[in-house]
Design a protein around this motif. Sequence first.
Motif, PDB file in Angstrom:
ATOM      1  N   LYS A 156       0.815  -1.218   0.000  1.00 26.11           N
ATOM      2  CA  LYS A 156       0.000   0.000   0.000  1.00 26.11           C
ATOM      3  C   LYS A 156       0.849   1.269   0.000  1.00 26.11           C
ATOM      4  N   ALA A 157       2.167   1.115   0.001  1.00 30.58           N
ATOM      5  CA  ALA A 157       3.027   2.269   0.254  1.00 30.58           C
ATOM      6  C   ALA A 157       4.070   2.440  -0.839  1.00 30.58           C
ATOM      7  N   SER A 158       4.623   3.652  -0.877  1.00 32.11           N
ATOM      8  CA  SER A 158       5.781   3.914  -1.738  1.00 32.11           C
ATOM      9  C   SER A 158       7.060   3.985  -0.909  1.00 32.11           C
ATOM     10  N   VAL A 159       6.919   4.231   0.403  1.00 29.47           N
ATOM     11  CA  VAL A 159       8.035   4.268   1.338  1.00 29.47           C
ATOM     12  C   VAL A 159       7.539   3.685   2.657  1.00 29.47           C
ATOM     13  N   LEU A 160       8.379   2.904   3.323  1.00 21.18           N
ATOM     14  CA  LEU A 160       7.976   2.317   4.597  1.00 21.18           C
ATOM     15  C   LEU A 160       9.021   2.657   5.662  1.00 21.18           C
ATOM     16  N   HIS A 161       8.574   3.309   6.733  1.00 23.49           N
ATOM     17  CA  HIS A 161       9.428   3.625   7.867  1.00 23.49           C
ATOM     18  C   HIS A 161       9.160   2.613   8.973  1.00 23.49           C
ATOM     19  N   VAL A 162      10.215   1.971   9.442  1.00 22.69           N
ATOM     20  CA  VAL A 162      10.084   0.938  10.479  1.00 22.69           C
ATOM     21  C   VAL A 162      10.671   1.490  11.776  1.00 22.69           C
ATOM     22  N   LEU A 163       9.816   1.633  12.789  1.00 22.67           N
ATOM     23  CA  LEU A 163      10.204   2.217  14.060  1.00 22.67           C
ATOM     24  C   LEU A 163      10.007   1.204  15.188  1.00 22.67           C
ATOM     25  N   GLY A 164      10.746   1.373  16.269  1.00 25.17           N
ATOM     26  CA  GLY A 164      10.525   0.576  17.469  1.00 25.17           C
ATOM     27  C   GLY A 164      11.142  -0.805  17.442  1.00 25.17           C
ATOM     28  N   LEU A 165      12.077  -1.074  16.524  1.00 23.11           N
ATOM     29  CA  LEU A 165      12.725  -2.387  16.485  1.00 23.11           C
ATOM     30  C   LEU A 165      13.574  -2.642  17.724  1.00 23.11           C
ATOM     31  N   ASP A 166      13.934  -1.579  18.449  1.00 23.16           N
ATOM     32  CA  ASP A 166      14.778  -1.771  19.623  1.00 23.16           C
ATOM     33  C   ASP A 166      14.059  -2.528  20.739  1.00 23.16           C
ATOM     34  N   ILE A 167      12.722  -2.662  20.622  1.00 16.62           N
ATOM     35  CA  ILE A 167      12.012  -3.450  21.639  1.00 16.62           C
ATOM     36  C   ILE A 167      12.416  -4.924  21.565  1.00 16.62           C
ATOM     37  N   TRP A 168      12.904  -5.344  20.394  1.00 17.14           N
ATOM     38  CA  TRP A 168      13.348  -6.727  20.216  1.00 17.14           C
ATOM     39  C   TRP A 168      14.860  -6.881  20.377  1.00 17.14           C
TER      40      TRP A 168
END
Length: 582
Positions: A156-168
């Motif tokens: 659904k997107a042209s750009v994807l920002h991935v946030l909050g990976l530091d929880i893992w």
Amino acid sequence: MGSDLWRIVLLNKGLKLPDFENFVWIRRYQWYIFLSIFRCLKTGLEKGVPHDAGQCRIQPVRTKMPDDCSPFPYSPGCDHLVPVHTSEFDRLDRAIGAAGGRFRLLIAQYNRPYYRDQLVERLIALHVKSRILHVDRENPPDFRALQSRLGELAGKASVLHVLGLDIWAYDPEKEWLPSLNYQRESLTGQCPIPMVFWLPRGLIRLMALQAPDMWAWRAGVFDFSVHAQVEVSPHIKPDKLFLSATERERRQQWIRELDAYLGSRPDMAAGLRASLLCEQGDLYEAIGKNAESLVCYEHALNLYKTLSDERNIADTLSQIAYVLYSQGEWDKALDMWRNEVLPKHERLGDKRSRAVTMGKIADILEARGDWEEAWRIHREEELPVYEHMDERSYAVTMGKIADMHQARGELDEALRIRRQEELPVYERLGDVRARAVAMGKIADIYRTRGELDKALRILKEDVLVAFERLGEMRSCALTMGQIADIHQLRGELDESLRIRREEELPVYERLGDKRSMVVTHANIAMAYLRLDPARLGEANRLLCLALSDARRMKIPEADIIQNILNRYQMTCEDDGSTPDSS
């Protein structure tokens, strides 16, 4: 009268701080006009919001990304992008645009979540159909679920920002980095778009070690870390940063959200809790609540000590020292930087952080009058380090040395350093704001020399134009005040008065900048006294208004204004002020 006037002028010049109120002035560059109207209409259509040309007209407009339409496609003046990150942001923007509908892994390093979120908002405003995945909020059970979610959003997107990976980051059950490495082929097939992974420094190192093949596919690493030396002026911010009511409320809202989040996660990992507490401390410090700021930093410090995290211990101690300095506790701050922070950086072998700390020590020594030792530190402890690893910090330090030459009346050497050592660096880096500030100091040198035409030309053609392009309304007003000063020195008192009343004061009134209003009211009053003795009553009224505000804010200008009132045998009946008998 002259000495009192110039003391006020000098205090005013000490307020050259970044403008955090989001305003843009459009006075030139006609091609922006067409582009901004086009972008405004285009954004409205994409969001399903009806727009018309009237809504998109170009005028002094408050900009609030990403909901409103910015007159510039990208302006460092919006929100509060740290100036040193301007070129880094442009690089990331171009890297996203160059993906051309293909997978591209972009790594963005950050250390302040609220600042990261503002950068993401800016990028969303520039790239349509952007999407955000908050891993920390959705918390997929494993990497397979995460990969599925990434693929769903990528469709659904042209750009994807991935946030909050530091929880893992330190959860051994997730094993997401090895999985990311093994599943990289299928992931890129599912996500044929640019993906921006927003990661803290430690997690980037972990990714390079545990997912080396995926790491090799990266198309760029972009550092948006906010360091102390970026946030601190050459003399460790002698005054609080001006914040508009909107910016203050925004920080208070962030504080409330952090409180709620920390309270809802009693089992949060110690490192993450400490990081969020430091962020909360930064916010409290920004709105002037130093006691609350210290509580947050000290709590975070205790958590870092339980983790034996020496680097973050050193950084947090440095933040505590800065707050102590801002409270006037110079001895405590100096002792902490010298005897606690500095040894830790030396043990860690962190040459750059050691140099930054030495610079803070030098700033205190210079403020205390120990110029020789401050000079030695800048020359022998800082410059050799920055020369090989940090071009911008090298230029900033050379600027401090030029400040010292200028203060000692060694104007030729100060001018040489600014033109040959400082300016070329900012020009290479594309740091428009830093260059404008340096040009303003060059104008100060010419003014001191009596070369008023040169000073006026620089202020009008270099400094003012740069701040207008950046959309820094308050900096424009401060520059107009300097221009008014020069007209006054040339005997052009009518023009000086016009600028103060029509160009400078209205900006401070719109921004709610009370301190600058105090100084400008006093300057206007002094102009009345010089131009027309018949306006003595109006001058008296303005001086009393300025005195009342200065006393309420408990700022040093109050004593200066009282001295002017005494000299002219004026009284302020409302507050009981009368001339001293002396």
